[in-house]
Design a protein around this motif. Structure first.
Motif, short mmCIF file in Angstrom:
data_model
loop_
_atom_site.label_atom_id
_atom_site.label_comp_id
_atom_site.label_asym_id
_atom_site.label_seq_id
_atom_site.Cartn_x
_atom_site.Cartn_y
_atom_site.Cartn_z
N GLN A 227 -55.56 11.41 -54.20
CA GLN A 227 -55.21 9.99 -54.17
C GLN A 227 -54.15 9.75 -53.10
OE1 GLN A 227 -53.93 9.57 -58.26
NE2 GLN A 227 -55.92 8.76 -58.91
N LYS A 228 -54.29 8.66 -52.40
CA LYS A 228 -53.30 8.32 -51.37
C LYS A 228 -52.03 7.74 -52.00
CE LYS A 228 -56.74 7.54 -47.76
NZ LYS A 228 -57.27 6.59 -46.74
N GLU A 229 -52.19 7.19 -53.19
CA GLU A 229 -51.04 6.67 -53.94
C GLU A 229 -51.30 6.88 -55.43
OE1 GLU A 229 -50.83 2.59 -52.83
OE2 GLU A 229 -52.68 2.03 -53.86
N LYS B 177 -49.99 13.89 -44.67
CA LYS B 177 -51.12 13.10 -44.18
C LYS B 177 -52.05 12.74 -45.33
CE LYS B 177 -50.91 15.07 -39.55
NZ LYS B 177 -51.64 15.76 -38.46
N THR B 178 -52.77 11.63 -45.20
CA THR B 178 -53.66 11.15 -46.26
C THR B 178 -55.10 11.00 -45.76
OG1 THR B 178 -53.08 8.86 -45.73
CG2 THR B 178 -51.81 9.96 -47.49
N ASN B 179 -55.43 11.62 -44.62
CA ASN B 179 -56.80 11.60 -44.12
C ASN B 179 -57.34 13.03 -44.11
OD1 ASN B 179 -55.46 12.77 -41.96
ND2 ASN B 179 -55.59 10.94 -40.67
N ARG C 215 -55.07 16.23 -43.70
CA ARG C 215 -54.13 16.70 -44.72
C ARG C 215 -54.43 18.16 -45.07
NH1 ARG C 215 -56.48 16.71 -49.92
NH2 ARG C 215 -54.49 16.46 -50.99
N TYR D 287 -60.19 9.96 -53.34
CA TYR D 287 -60.82 10.27 -52.06
C TYR D 287 -61.25 11.74 -52.07
CZ TYR D 287 -58.81 5.88 -50.44
OH TYR D 287 -58.48 4.54 -50.30
#
Length: 397
Positions: free
Chosen positions: A193-195, A149-151, A154, A201
């Motif tokens: 980082q999401k990517e 997950k990236t929110n 996670r 973030y």
């Protein structure tokens, strides 16, 4: 003329012989003195050699410092020095974590009885694995698996760093392990980082989650250390928990709890620590309030100190401080004065003035360090020991 030349040659030869004798006498005395120093009392700043082992123990210059270990003429550094789970952008964390852990250890392993040794039982590769996420490739990871997950749902990186300290005693000329202190630096937020190469973030970590996860990790670490060669089943292992400050905070974090294992894997029970790092000047302080705290009183005198030195030298960029407290009592004060000097006389006169007025405003009975810098270069520093009211000024080129 020929006779005169012979006298010159004879004189030069005699001088050479005298010089050689002088050199031999000098080095004879030098080595003689060194041999005597190695036999002097351990409180002197000399070294004690453990015969045949290549390991030495340094002396110490006061009762509050540890004797330390050097090996083959070099300071014995930690085998896992500087290993962290992620990049730490708040350098104040590193300073307050290491300094605070050493102060914590002094209350459990007295410098008068124990020798300090940097951590030697876990190397950097193993420590990197432990600080990583648990996965099929890294089953030893203490941080939780990546749930994809990236929110805010996670799994964050809870554990940022581990610091190992060894406490030794000398037994028949050899060093023997008598205790281990483990400092666990726990994140209060996780930057991710999401990517790859994308935006950063921030995921906040609740106190309840940080405390609960930290306690589980501490228990697991004690079990792992018990299995390490050289660590016996009854070697005391003390664990101290540290909450890292956020990246944008102008001070380090604080130690908040500790535990101890005297034998086996069992921990005795968690106890709170009242450590606090205060950044000066403090914001939002009501100076008229009747509820004065030690930190608010220091803030008031620090503000007066700032006004005084700015009045003397109006080109100051900033005056900031960092005070370390334990059980509401100040332990140390570090001050940074930033400005731009244009001549050596300005630096000298300003530093001397600061040293003169500091005793009027800054606390007594604790060590004080004042750093005077321009841009990124330190130009002078002023220090005071805990047992003295005299400030020493050093001007740098």
């Amino acid at each position: 003329m020929q006779s005169y030349s012979k006298w010159i040659k004879w004189g030069l030869g005699a001088l050479a012989v005298l010089a050689l004798v002088g050199i031999l006498v000098f080095f004879g005395n030098f080595f003689s003195k060194n041999n005597v120093n190695e036999k002097t009392d351990q409180e002197n700043v000399t070294t004690k050699r453990n015969s045949g082992s290549g390991v030495q123990v340094t002396g110490k210059n006061n009762k509050t410092n540890y004797k330390t270990v050097i090996k083959d003429g070099h300071y014995l550094t930690s085998k896992a020095r500087g290993i962290t789970a992620t990049k730490n952008n708040n350098q104040f964390n590193l300073i307050s974590f290491q300094d605070g852990l050493l102060d914590f250890s002094k209350d459990r392993f007295s410098p008068s009885q124990y020798i300090f040794q940097e951590g030697q039982y876990v190397n950097s590769d193993t420590m990197s694995d432990w600080l990583g996420r648990k996965s099929d490739k890294n089953p030893d990871g203490l941080n939780p698996k990546d749930n994809g997950k990236t929110n805010d749902q996670r799994n964050p990186i809870y554990l940022q760093t581990i610091e190992e300290q060894n406490f030794m005693k000398q037994d028949d000329g050899k060093l023997k392990l008598e205790g281990i202190v483990l400092g666990l630096g726990m994140n209060t937020e996780d930057i991710y980082q999401k990517e790859e190469y994308g935006a950063n973030y921030t995921q906040k970590i609740s106190k309840a989650d940080r405390v609960a996860e930290g306690q589980k990790m501490a228990e697991e670490l004690v079990k792992r250390y018990r299995k390490i060669k050289g660590v016996s089943d009854d070697t005391p292992i003390v664990v101290a928990m540290y909450a890292q400050a956020p990246d944008d905070q102008l001070s380090g974090g604080d130690f908040y709890s500790w535990n101890k294992s005297t034998s086996g894997d069992k921990l005795e029970g968690w106890k709170s620590l009242n450590y606090q790092t205060v950044t000066l000047p403090m914001q939002g302080i009501d100076e008229t309030s009747d509820k004065k705290t030690p930190a608010s009183e220091l803030n008031q005198s620090f503000t007066s100190f700032t006004d005084d030195v700015q009045n003397f030298f109006p080109n100051l960029s900033s005056v900031t401080g960092k005070a370390n407290y334990k059980d509401n009592e100040i332990q140390e004060l570090n001050v940074k004065i930033s400005t731009q000097f244009y001549s050596a006389t300005e630096i000298t006169n300003f530093a001397n003035y600061v040293a003169q007025v500091a005793p009027k405003y800054l606390p007594k009975g604790v060590p004080v360090k004042i750093n005077i810098s321009a841009s990124d270069n330190m130009q002078a520093y002023i220090t005071k020991d805990a047992d003295s009211d005299d400030y020493t000024t050093t001007i740098l080129n």
